[in-house]
Motif scaffolding. Sequence first.
Motif, PDB file in Angstrom:
ATOM      1  N   GLY A 245       5.017   8.421   4.066  1.00 47.60           N
ATOM      2  CA  GLY A 245       5.579   8.652   2.914  1.00 47.60           C
ATOM      3  C   GLY A 245       7.144   9.390   2.500  1.00 47.60           C
ATOM      4  N   GLY A 246       7.457   9.045   4.320  1.00 49.77           N
ATOM      5  CA  GLY A 246       8.909   9.747   3.905  1.00 49.77           C
ATOM      6  C   GLY A 246       9.509  10.943   4.029  1.00 49.77           C
ATOM      7  N   ASP A 247      11.056  11.832   4.572  1.00 47.39           N
ATOM      8  CA  ASP A 247      11.282  13.213   4.444  1.00 47.39           C
ATOM      9  C   ASP A 247      10.843  13.784   2.590  1.00 47.39           C
ATOM     10  OD1 ASP A 247      11.292  12.532   6.857  1.00 47.39           O
ATOM     11  OD2 ASP A 247      13.131  11.958   7.062  1.00 47.39           O
ATOM     12  N   GLY A 248      11.528  15.131   3.337  1.00 49.56           N
ATOM     13  CA  GLY A 248      12.042  15.441   1.496  1.00 49.56           C
ATOM     14  C   GLY A 248      10.677  15.904   1.026  1.00 49.56           C
ATOM     15  N   THR A 249      11.116  16.499  -0.376  1.00 50.47           N
ATOM     16  CA  THR A 249       9.866  16.568  -1.502  1.00 50.47           C
ATOM     17  C   THR A 249       8.955  15.537  -1.951  1.00 50.47           C
ATOM     18  OG1 THR A 249      11.697  18.376  -2.275  1.00 50.47           O
ATOM     19  CG2 THR A 249       9.246  17.867  -3.802  1.00 50.47           C
ATOM     20  N   ALA A 250       9.971  14.540  -2.212  1.00 46.07           N
ATOM     21  CA  ALA A 250       9.003  12.908  -2.845  1.00 46.07           C
ATOM     22  C   ALA A 250       7.978  12.841  -1.367  1.00 46.07           C
ATOM     23  CB  ALA A 250       9.685  12.194  -2.476  1.00 46.07           C
ATOM     24  N   GLY A 251       8.629  12.888   0.242  1.00 41.06           N
ATOM     25  CA  GLY A 251       7.356  12.565   1.257  1.00 41.06           C
ATOM     26  C   GLY A 251       6.616  13.785   1.260  1.00 41.06           C
ATOM     27  N   GLY A 252       6.927  14.771   0.681  1.00 42.57           N
ATOM     28  CA  GLY A 252       6.131  15.751   1.104  1.00 42.57           C
ATOM     29  C   GLY A 252       4.808  15.910   0.477  1.00 42.57           C
ATOM     30  N   ALA A 253       5.060  15.247  -0.878  1.00 44.16           N
ATOM     31  CA  ALA A 253       4.205  15.282  -1.782  1.00 44.16           C
ATOM     32  C   ALA A 253       3.224  14.430  -1.755  1.00 44.16           C
ATOM     33  CB  ALA A 253       4.574  15.344  -3.692  1.00 44.16           C
ATOM     34  N   SER A 254       3.784  13.213  -1.404  1.00 45.41           N
ATOM     35  CA  SER A 254       3.389  12.105  -1.210  1.00 45.41           C
ATOM     36  C   SER A 254       2.313  11.916  -0.211  1.00 45.41           C
ATOM     37  CB  SER A 254       3.791  10.566  -0.942  1.00 45.41           C
ATOM     38  OG  SER A 254       3.687   9.183  -0.221  1.00 45.41           O
ATOM     39  N   ARG A 255       1.673  12.722   0.873  1.00 41.99           N
ATOM     40  CA  ARG A 255       1.716  12.665   1.844  1.00 41.99           C
ATOM     41  C   ARG A 255       0.066  13.661   1.450  1.00 41.99           C
ATOM     42  NH1 ARG A 255       6.306  14.005   4.753  1.00 41.99           N
ATOM     43  NH2 ARG A 255       6.800  15.558   5.080  1.00 41.99           N
ATOM     44  N   LEU A 256       0.646  15.068   0.539  1.00 43.19           N
ATOM     45  CA  LEU A 256      -0.193  15.757  -0.410  1.00 43.19           C
ATOM     46  C   LEU A 256      -1.101  14.906  -0.766  1.00 43.19           C
ATOM     47  CD1 LEU A 256      -1.401  18.515  -0.469  1.00 43.19           C
ATOM     48  CD2 LEU A 256       0.441  19.045  -2.255  1.00 43.19           C
ATOM     49  N   SER A 257      -0.815  14.315  -1.755  1.00 43.58           N
ATOM     50  CA  SER A 257      -1.302  13.593  -2.643  1.00 43.58           C
ATOM     51  C   SER A 257      -1.699  12.411  -1.988  1.00 43.58           C
ATOM     52  CB  SER A 257      -0.527  12.817  -3.920  1.00 43.58           C
ATOM     53  OG  SER A 257      -1.205  11.696  -4.455  1.00 43.58           O
ATOM     54  N   GLU A 258      -1.801  11.464  -1.182  1.00 45.83           N
ATOM     55  CA  GLU A 258      -2.958  10.799   0.068  1.00 45.83           C
ATOM     56  C   GLU A 258      -3.917  12.042   0.800  1.00 45.83           C
ATOM     57  OE1 GLU A 258      -3.023   7.293   3.209  1.00 45.83           O
ATOM     58  OE2 GLU A 258      -1.028   8.188   2.628  1.00 45.83           O
ATOM     59  N   LEU A 259      -3.579  13.059   0.787  1.00 40.87           N
ATOM     60  CA  LEU A 259      -4.667  13.605   1.308  1.00 40.87           C
ATOM     61  C   LEU A 259      -5.694  13.902   0.410  1.00 40.87           C
ATOM     62  CD1 LEU A 259      -2.493  15.982   4.097  1.00 40.87           C
ATOM     63  CD2 LEU A 259      -4.138  13.958   4.639  1.00 40.87           C
ATOM     64  N   VAL A 260      -5.015  14.543  -0.780  1.00 42.84           N
ATOM     65  CA  VAL A 260      -6.036  15.075  -1.695  1.00 42.84           C
ATOM     66  C   VAL A 260      -6.774  13.977  -1.621  1.00 42.84           C
ATOM     67  CG1 VAL A 260      -6.339  15.590  -4.681  1.00 42.84           C
ATOM     68  CG2 VAL A 260      -4.670  17.383  -2.687  1.00 42.84           C
ATOM     69  N   THR A 261      -6.321  12.878  -2.181  1.00 40.17           N
ATOM     70  CA  THR A 261      -7.148  11.561  -2.999  1.00 40.17           C
ATOM     71  C   THR A 261      -8.447  11.512  -2.296  1.00 40.17           C
ATOM     72  OG1 THR A 261      -5.354  10.532  -3.915  1.00 40.17           O
ATOM     73  CG2 THR A 261      -6.864   9.367  -3.836  1.00 40.17           C
ATOM     74  N   VAL A 262      -7.870  10.834  -0.553  1.00 38.79           N
ATOM     75  CA  VAL A 262      -8.757  10.749   0.137  1.00 38.79           C
ATOM     76  C   VAL A 262     -10.393  11.699   0.719  1.00 38.79           C
ATOM     77  CG1 VAL A 262      -9.363  10.063   2.268  1.00 38.79           C
ATOM     78  CG2 VAL A 262      -7.490   9.527   1.454  1.00 38.79           C
ATOM     79  N   ALA A 263      -9.723  13.595   0.315  1.00 36.77           N
ATOM     80  CA  ALA A 263     -10.375  14.699   0.667  1.00 36.77           C
ATOM     81  C   ALA A 263     -11.585  14.101  -0.208  1.00 36.77           C
ATOM     82  CB  ALA A 263      -9.739  15.744   0.447  1.00 36.77           C
ATOM     83  N   LEU A 490       4.660   8.571  -6.347  1.00 33.68           N
ATOM     84  CA  LEU A 490       3.777   8.851  -5.319  1.00 33.68           C
ATOM     85  C   LEU A 490       2.566   7.153  -5.689  1.00 33.68           C
ATOM     86  CD1 LEU A 490       2.006  12.330  -5.920  1.00 33.68           C
ATOM     87  CD2 LEU A 490       4.212  11.569  -4.639  1.00 33.68           C
ATOM     88  N   GLU A 491       2.716   6.385  -4.373  1.00 35.75           N
ATOM     89  CA  GLU A 491       1.435   5.751  -4.196  1.00 35.75           C
ATOM     90  C   GLU A 491       0.365   5.796  -4.224  1.00 35.75           C
ATOM     91  OE1 GLU A 491       1.671   3.869   0.118  1.00 35.75           O
ATOM     92  OE2 GLU A 491       4.156   3.346  -0.918  1.00 35.75           O
ATOM     93  N   THR A 492      -0.358   7.068  -4.289  1.00 31.62           N
ATOM     94  CA  THR A 492      -1.887   7.673  -4.801  1.00 31.62           C
ATOM     95  C   THR A 492      -1.645   9.060  -5.696  1.00 31.62           C
ATOM     96  OG1 THR A 492      -1.673   9.361  -2.704  1.00 31.62           O
ATOM     97  CG2 THR A 492      -3.020   7.127  -2.567  1.00 31.62           C
ATOM     98  N   THR A 493      -2.596   8.341  -7.260  1.00 27.35           N
ATOM     99  CA  THR A 493      -2.332   9.431  -7.853  1.00 27.35           C
ATOM    100  C   THR A 493      -3.347  10.895  -7.957  1.00 27.35           C
ATOM    101  OG1 THR A 493      -4.538   8.227  -8.788  1.00 27.35           O
ATOM    102  CG2 THR A 493      -2.228   7.757  -8.993  1.00 27.35           C
ATOM    103  N   GLY A 494      -3.734  11.057  -6.931  1.00 25.18           N
ATOM    104  CA  GLY A 494      -4.824  11.944  -6.939  1.00 25.18           C
ATOM    105  C   GLY A 494      -4.278  13.243  -7.183  1.00 25.18           C
ATOM    106  N   LEU A 495      -2.839  13.782  -6.884  1.00 30.17           N
ATOM    107  CA  LEU A 495      -2.274  15.341  -6.876  1.00 30.17           C
ATOM    108  C   LEU A 495      -1.990  15.535  -8.772  1.00 30.17           C
ATOM    109  CD1 LEU A 495      -0.975  17.049  -5.073  1.00 30.17           C
ATOM    110  CD2 LEU A 495       1.353  16.383  -6.029  1.00 30.17           C
ATOM    111  N   VAL A 496      -2.151  14.423  -9.664  1.00 31.49           N
ATOM    112  CA  VAL A 496      -1.882  14.550 -10.853  1.00 31.49           C
ATOM    113  C   VAL A 496      -2.846  13.858 -11.418  1.00 31.49           C
ATOM    114  CG1 VAL A 496      -0.662  13.639 -12.402  1.00 31.49           C
ATOM    115  CG2 VAL A 496       0.103  14.251 -10.357  1.00 31.49           C
ATOM    116  N   SER A 497      -3.706  13.331 -10.948  1.00 32.13           N
ATOM    117  CA  SER A 497      -5.419  12.671 -11.766  1.00 32.13           C
ATOM    118  C   SER A 497      -6.210  13.352 -11.466  1.00 32.13           C
ATOM    119  CB  SER A 497      -5.506  11.050 -12.105  1.00 32.13           C
ATOM    120  OG  SER A 497      -5.482  10.644  -9.681  1.00 32.13           O
ATOM    121  N   VAL A 498      -6.020  14.033 -10.407  1.00 32.74           N
ATOM    122  CA  VAL A 498      -7.932  14.754 -10.062  1.00 32.74           C
ATOM    123  C   VAL A 498      -7.536  16.084 -10.796  1.00 32.74           C
ATOM    124  CG1 VAL A 498      -8.835  16.339  -8.228  1.00 32.74           C
ATOM    125  CG2 VAL A 498      -7.891  14.066  -7.976  1.00 32.74           C
ATOM    126  N   PRO A 499      -6.240  16.651 -11.032  1.00 34.25           N
ATOM    127  CA  PRO A 499      -6.195  18.008 -11.893  1.00 34.25           C
ATOM    128  C   PRO A 499      -6.495  17.273 -13.288  1.00 34.25           C
ATOM    129  CG  PRO A 499      -4.545  17.889 -10.128  1.00 34.25           C
ATOM    130  CD  PRO A 499      -5.395  16.679 -10.361  1.00 34.25           C
TER     131      PRO A 499
END
Length: 531
Positions: A245-263, A490-499
């Motif tokens: 997902g890359g570095d910085g805030t955007a990269g961290g959000a992308s990683r978190l979103s993918e983990l939330v979506t999969v989990a 974000l490539e995966t939407t779970g961080l926003v769409s799940v809430p």
Amino acid sequence: MTYRTDELFAARFSGPAPLTGFLLVVCLSVLLYLLYGAESDSTTEIYTAGRSLRPAANALALTGDYVSVTTLLTVTGSVSLAGGDGIVLAAAGVGTLVVLLVLARPLRDAGGVTLGDTWGALFPGGAVRVAGTVATLCFCLPLTIVQLEVAGAAVAYLMGLSDLGPAAQLCTAFIGVIMICAASLSGMRGNSILQAIKTVVLLLGMTVLAGQVMGEFGWSPHRLLAAAADGSARPGRFYTGVLLGGDGTAGGASRLSELVTVALGAGVAPHLLMRLRASDRGASARRTVRHTIVLVTVFSGLGVVLGLGAAGLVGGTAVRAADPQGLAAMPMLALQLADGKSGGGAILALTVSMIFLTSLTVVASLTLSSAASVAHDIYALRAARGTTTSEIRVVRWSGAVLGALAVVPAVVLEGQNVTFLAEFSVATAASAILPSMVLGLFWPRFTRRGMLCSVYGGIVCCVVLQLFGPGVSGSTGSILPGSDFAWFPLETTGLVSVPVGFLLAWAVSRTRQRPGSEHRATRKPVSTTRY
């Protein structure tokens, strides 16, 4: 899949043995589907195998349902490209089954067959069952397209059709027709047998490949880890968890979103929920999931070893050049392991057969789940005079039609990056299915309006965010690289769409409604002390 190199499959097969073995797998799989499909003479047998599957056998089948071809290739690919992040993502895939473990017993005890059955037991009205069908199709159809596209690409490489063109597309269409015919003629029992065989073959095949990898490094885990880091593009950061997902805030959000979506999403897929209904009782369904967690943990561990092997033997840069998503990692690793060895043809045949068998069985499960929802929740309710025979006929024809709807885009998108469709499917499950499933079973104040708003609102949110995300446009790996109308980062939407899905379910259920118009859940909330 986007990798289009001659070395992946076609140019490296030696002798007739690989092709013969692959065709044997295809013929035996289709034959088993046809044989057990012929015995399916009742809707209960087609949908749930007579609710007679034992926990051990059903766990093998559930593991097969869970491990799609995208899961198979993504675990290895993400580890080879992202190291620590890929390992965390593999662990999240195991963690998602905890959600299914919580839902297993109350879901089986609720009876029924489809999502519409589960929600229909809570709320009156046909709109609830229609919502279940919509959610099921939104999950199953995009994921089916991905499975067909990947399987078609693998067979095209096997036959030497490594260039884009009509021949490769014809191969994709041909293998898609074989898959859909087999799937539409089978039922839950036949699918369960093939899923169990697929799980055994997959675990044995991955064990063989993992043994080959460890042999290359003298069976030393330290040497494997060091070589994987050295073979990556960024050796010093391979295990630090910042490459996906890359570095910085955007990269961290992308990683978190993918983990939330999969989990949260992978464990509530409609075909997995339907699989649990084949258990003889709720306690058996829960034991089935427990056994499945063990099997998926073994699968994920083997996938991590193969991913590290791909990074160490092939190189992360070469894997990324072949496919930015890493889906080429396992085939490229098989090529590396087979190169110059007497049993190289067998290794390649084993790899492509695993990919095909995984695609075939998962497409069958997705098709059965979709067709069952259409026939059971739409046709059976609308046709008051319908018979069991007519419903079975609708299931068969629905499977064929829905399969055709998946084959056409798979052919058109042949050679394109379609992983965003798989991401959309999992996000839909997490955002539209999970909130209504959890709140419907555990919250007594959940209402029919809250359920409908959560399902449709979650789906719309996923569609909008995915459409305007980097998977569709605005990046070199998108399906429209020449366009840029992406505003969602974000490539995966779970961080926003799940809430959003949970918030809609809660907020609408709490709003006042006209007297007599409110429909609350007719079941009492399930107590977790039962577990």
